[in-house]
Design a protein around this motif. Structure first.
Motif, PDB file in Angstrom:
ATOM      1  N   GLU A  82      19.933 -33.266  14.829  1.00  0.00           N
ATOM      2  CA  GLU A  82      20.093 -32.955  16.042  1.00  0.00           C
ATOM      3  C   GLU A  82      20.308 -33.816  16.823  1.00  0.00           C
ATOM      4  N   TRP A  83      20.618 -32.704  18.008  1.00  0.00           N
ATOM      5  CA  TRP A  83      20.659 -33.586  19.024  1.00  0.00           C
ATOM      6  C   TRP A  83      19.696 -34.169  20.447  1.00  0.00           C
ATOM      7  N   GLY A  84      19.962 -34.749  20.910  1.00  0.00           N
ATOM      8  CA  GLY A  84      19.249 -34.341  22.248  1.00  0.00           C
ATOM      9  C   GLY A  84      18.017 -34.918  22.098  1.00  0.00           C
ATOM     10  N   ASP A  85      16.058 -34.663  22.952  1.00  0.00           N
ATOM     11  CA  ASP A  85      15.368 -35.290  22.729  1.00  0.00           C
ATOM     12  C   ASP A  85      14.613 -34.638  21.712  1.00  0.00           C
ATOM     13  N   ASP A  86      13.302 -35.737  21.334  1.00  0.00           N
ATOM     14  CA  ASP A  86      13.088 -36.070  19.981  1.00  0.00           C
ATOM     15  C   ASP A  86      11.635 -35.433  19.838  1.00  0.00           C
ATOM     16  N   VAL A  87      11.387 -33.878  19.723  1.00  0.00           N
ATOM     17  CA  VAL A  87      10.614 -33.081  19.547  1.00  0.00           C
ATOM     18  C   VAL A  87       9.707 -33.077  18.642  1.00  0.00           C
ATOM     19  N   LYS A  88       9.926 -34.187  17.774  1.00  0.00           N
ATOM     20  CA  LYS A  88       8.682 -33.976  17.103  1.00  0.00           C
ATOM     21  C   LYS A  88       7.061 -35.080  17.652  1.00  0.00           C
ATOM     22  N   ALA A  89       8.076 -35.643  18.863  1.00  0.00           N
ATOM     23  CA  ALA A  89       7.539 -36.279  19.684  1.00  0.00           C
ATOM     24  C   ALA A  89       5.976 -34.892  20.858  1.00  0.00           C
ATOM     25  N   VAL A  90       6.176 -34.083  20.483  1.00  0.00           N
ATOM     26  CA  VAL A  90       5.451 -32.566  21.158  1.00  0.00           C
ATOM     27  C   VAL A  90       5.360 -31.969  19.877  1.00  0.00           C
TER      28      VAL A  90
END
Length: 370
Positions: A82-90
């Motif tokens: 996985e790359w880019g923003d960490d979607v776990k945060a949302v």
């Protein structure tokens, strides 16, 4: 050219492995899917007494089913970086996920890489082509409340009305948080030529790795699920908002799937495992929904821009083997997504034990009645 003994042995081993994997998948489906349905039938009294708790349990069972599908690829060596923003945060907020579409394996990839994102999998809703309703997993998606959309100009307006009704009826009443859709409306190989002709006619960028997205479903989702304080549009009616106490849709997650050399994995490969271990790369960008325009023309431009950016991301990936770093940074950070083999074995074991339990119950009932 003569075939060597080593080559024949390798082909034979691959065929045997594919046959065994297929047999396991069939057995897995024969026990897991009926067990899911039977558990929910048994829990219907709970649905009448405590609907929220019923859909919580259904969501857990749904996540386990998706984990089983993920395990078929995981054990074949089809992993995800996985790359880019960490979607776990949302992961605890409501979000719409926009994904490029290359093959049937895209859905399996998402089933895998979202497994470690908290409660996302059990609280998500999928928008998929109506043909999937008639697959082995169709009954599960129907019960879970996914939406099957029929493609084509003749069905488009009616399908958007049905989508709006579906969201108002099922999205918040079943505590859904993420909704996943493929705005291109079909596989890349099937839509690319038509999309490029449309782009040329309308003086739009020429895209090779994605196609221009369609607006309809995205617009309906935003109008129906975004809370009034975000962009001034209703979120499926005041009664729905008060009942769920929801903040409404808060994020748009732009997700780009990239396969090495642009060679996507299809569902047959995922099941049979005849391709060599492959790393699929998934890139995320998170946008606050308040930054997404509501007006159709502006929303169309915004959506087109996302797919133009996807084109640039994929071009860079195919040239370098990596996604580019975010603006203002010199290095792109990647994260290897992992699954617990022990957890996957536990879920598979539970599925087969459940199948055995239901078989014994029906055998007992049959002997009692006859």
């Amino acid at each position: 050219m003569a075939v060597t003994v080593e080559q024949a042995r390798r082909v034979g081993y691959t065929c045997l492995k594919a046959l065994l994997r297929f047999a396991f998948m069939v057995a897995n489906n024969l026990v897991a899917i009926p067990s899911y349905v039977l558990y929910l039938i048994m829990l219907q009294p709970l649905r009448m007494l405590d609907s929220k708790r019923f859909w919580y349990i259904e969501g857990v069972l749904f996540k386990w089913l998706l984990a089983m599908v993920a395990s078929w690829g995981w054990w074949a060596g089809y992993t995800v970086v996985e790359w880019g923003d960490d979607v776990k945060a949302v992961s605890e907020d409501e979000a719409m996920v926009l994904v490029n579409h290359q093959a049937t394996g895209d859905v399996c990839t998402l089933m895998m890489c979202l497994q470690d994102k908290g409660t996302v999998v059990r609280q998500m809703m999928w928008l998929m082509d109506h043909i999937f309703k008639y697959t082995n997993f169709g009954i599960v998606s129907l019960i879970h409340g996914d939406f099957f959309i029929r493609q084509g100009k003749t069905h488009r307006d009616q399908q958007l009305v049905l989508l709006k009704d579906h969201l108002e009826k099922y999205y918040r009443s079943r505590s859904r948080k993420w909704i996943v859709l493929f705005p291109e409306g079909g596989f890349l190989r099937k839509r690319r030529e038509t999309s490029q002709a449309f782009a040329k006619k309308n003086n739009l960028p020429f895209l090779k790795h994605v196609t221009l997205p369609r607006l309809g479903a995205t617009q309906v989702i935003l109008k129906t699920l975004v809370a009034p304080q975000e962009n001034g549009t209703p979120a499926g009616g005041d009664a729905v908002i008060k009942e769920s106490k929801s903040k409404g849709l808060q994020w748009v997650i732009d997700t780009t799937i990239a396969y090495p050399k642009g060679d996507p994995i299809d569902i047959q490969t995922w099941i049979l495992g005849y391709r060599q271990p492959t790393v699929t790369h998934v890139h995320y960008r998170i946008f606050p929904v308040k930054d997404v325009p509501a007006e159709p023309e502006a929303l169309t431009d915004w959506l087109y821009q996302r797919f133009i950016e996807k084109e640039d991301l994929l071009t860079h990936f195919y040239e370098t083997g990596a996604f580019p770093p975010p603006k203002g940074q010199t290095k792109a950070i990647s994260r290897e997504m992992t699954l617990s083999n022990l957890w996957l074995v536990g879920i598979q074991s539970l599925a087969f034990l459940s199948g055995g339990m239901w078989y014994c119950i029906f055998q007992y009932l049959y002997h009692c009645l006859f």
